[in-house]
Design a protein around this motif. Sequence first.
Motif, PDB file in Angstrom:
ATOM      1  N   UNK A 171       0.869  -1.184   0.000  1.00  0.00           N
ATOM      2  CA  UNK A 171       0.000   0.000   0.000  1.00  0.00           C
ATOM      3  C   UNK A 171       0.899   1.226   0.000  1.00  0.00           C
ATOM      4  N   UNK A 172       0.367   2.338  -0.477  1.00  0.00           N
ATOM      5  CA  UNK A 172       1.079   3.618  -0.353  1.00  0.00           C
ATOM      6  C   UNK A 172       0.063   4.734  -0.243  1.00  0.00           C
ATOM      7  N   UNK A 173       0.467   5.849   0.337  1.00  0.00           N
ATOM      8  CA  UNK A 173      -0.421   6.998   0.358  1.00  0.00           C
ATOM      9  C   UNK A 173      -0.220   7.783  -0.944  1.00  0.00           C
ATOM     10  N   UNK A 174      -1.014   8.821  -1.141  1.00  0.00           N
ATOM     11  CA  UNK A 174      -0.963   9.552  -2.406  1.00  0.00           C
ATOM     12  C   UNK A 174       0.426  10.129  -2.668  1.00  0.00           C
ATOM     13  N   UNK A 175       1.054  10.681  -1.619  1.00  0.00           N
ATOM     14  CA  UNK A 175       2.382  11.256  -1.791  1.00  0.00           C
ATOM     15  C   UNK A 175       3.437  10.184  -2.050  1.00  0.00           C
ATOM     16  N   UNK A 176       3.284   9.031  -1.405  1.00  0.00           N
ATOM     17  CA  UNK A 176       4.217   7.938  -1.647  1.00  0.00           C
ATOM     18  C   UNK A 176       4.168   7.483  -3.095  1.00  0.00           C
ATOM     19  N   UNK A 177       2.960   7.370  -3.630  1.00  0.00           N
ATOM     20  CA  UNK A 177       2.814   7.000  -5.039  1.00  0.00           C
ATOM     21  C   UNK A 177       3.404   8.074  -5.941  1.00  0.00           C
ATOM     22  N   UNK A 178       3.134   9.345  -5.620  1.00  0.00           N
ATOM     23  CA  UNK A 178       3.614  10.446  -6.458  1.00  0.00           C
ATOM     24  C   UNK A 178       5.137  10.548  -6.451  1.00  0.00           C
ATOM     25  N   UNK A 179       5.766  10.252  -5.317  1.00  0.00           N
ATOM     26  CA  UNK A 179       7.224  10.367  -5.233  1.00  0.00           C
ATOM     27  C   UNK A 179       7.929   9.170  -5.853  1.00  0.00           C
ATOM     28  N   UNK A 180       7.489   7.968  -5.515  1.00  0.00           N
ATOM     29  CA  UNK A 180       8.231   6.767  -5.899  1.00  0.00           C
ATOM     30  C   UNK A 180       7.806   6.166  -7.241  1.00  0.00           C
ATOM     31  N   UNK A 181       6.543   6.348  -7.629  1.00  0.00           N
ATOM     32  CA  UNK A 181       6.077   5.616  -8.812  1.00  0.00           C
ATOM     33  C   UNK A 181       4.886   6.291  -9.465  1.00  0.00           C
TER      34      UNK A 181
END
Length: 315
Positions: free
Chosen positions: A134-144
């Motif tokens: 799982x990832x939060x919105x910022x995690x998705x935006x930064x990493x992938x």
Amino acid sequence: MSERGRLGDFLYARRSQLRPADVGLKDYGDRRRVAGLRREEIALLAGVSASYYTRLEQGQSTGASPEILDAVARALCLNELERRHLHDLADAGRRRTPARRPRPEQAGTTTLHLLSTLESVPALISGRRADVLAWNDLGHALFAAHMSPDSPQRAGERPNLARMLFLDPHTRALYADWPAKAKAVVENLRMVAGRHPDDTLLASLIGELTVKSTEFAAMWAGHRVHPCDFASYEMRHPLVGTLTVTQQSLNLPQAADQHLVLAVTEPGSPSRQAVSLLAQATAIAATAPADDHTRRDADRSKRAPVSGPGTSSRN
């Protein structure tokens, strides 16, 4: 894995990386037929017979006591993490349990609730094999950002942090010092593999990366182990530019082998401003599809023929 087995491969690799000066032995300049120290030299330093150490390295002896393993660890100049890894490999060799296909990992409800509270920090949940659960919105935006935001929800299509780093050019380009990040991931995978030798999915991942990436294969052959728990990296994000983040991996006590990975920036720094800008862009992007969908529905309703009392249609 060779005929020596995991324990033997580890002993051989670490012995080949040592030189006489590393362990206080004199080097008389003789031409050595093998890389690193000889088996006889490690046996002498460990206080065991050369024949016993040879059997241990060749995988013919699986009953080494903890005391002997500690002596071998000292002879090989292993640190504490590497010493524990040595014991893990020896324990796995004694168990010889049949390999079983493990169940797909899932992030628990409590873990997902924790992730949802982290609105201003890029974060994700990583499983045992470095799968993104799982990832939060910022995690998705930064990493992938180039991947589907809901991909962690599909067990068969989950992003894998190790696979992304070695095989995905977008992820590779994120790290200014890619070799340092790659080395950290490989050393962590090697440590996890020592604790879970019967994990067939983990073995399959390692096999895939070894075949598809010569860089991974070379790093894996070094048999270095270290947790990927805390490190700073310069990232080059395609939207917000260069930023420096400290990636912290925190154990989740409610879920064995799962970690909360945070990308923390220094308060008041340009990197923190970059993350804030990324958050704004992510929020705008999240609302855009809904607005576009509303406009498309309105346009279709204007173009659609009106049907009702007093109207007719032809088939």
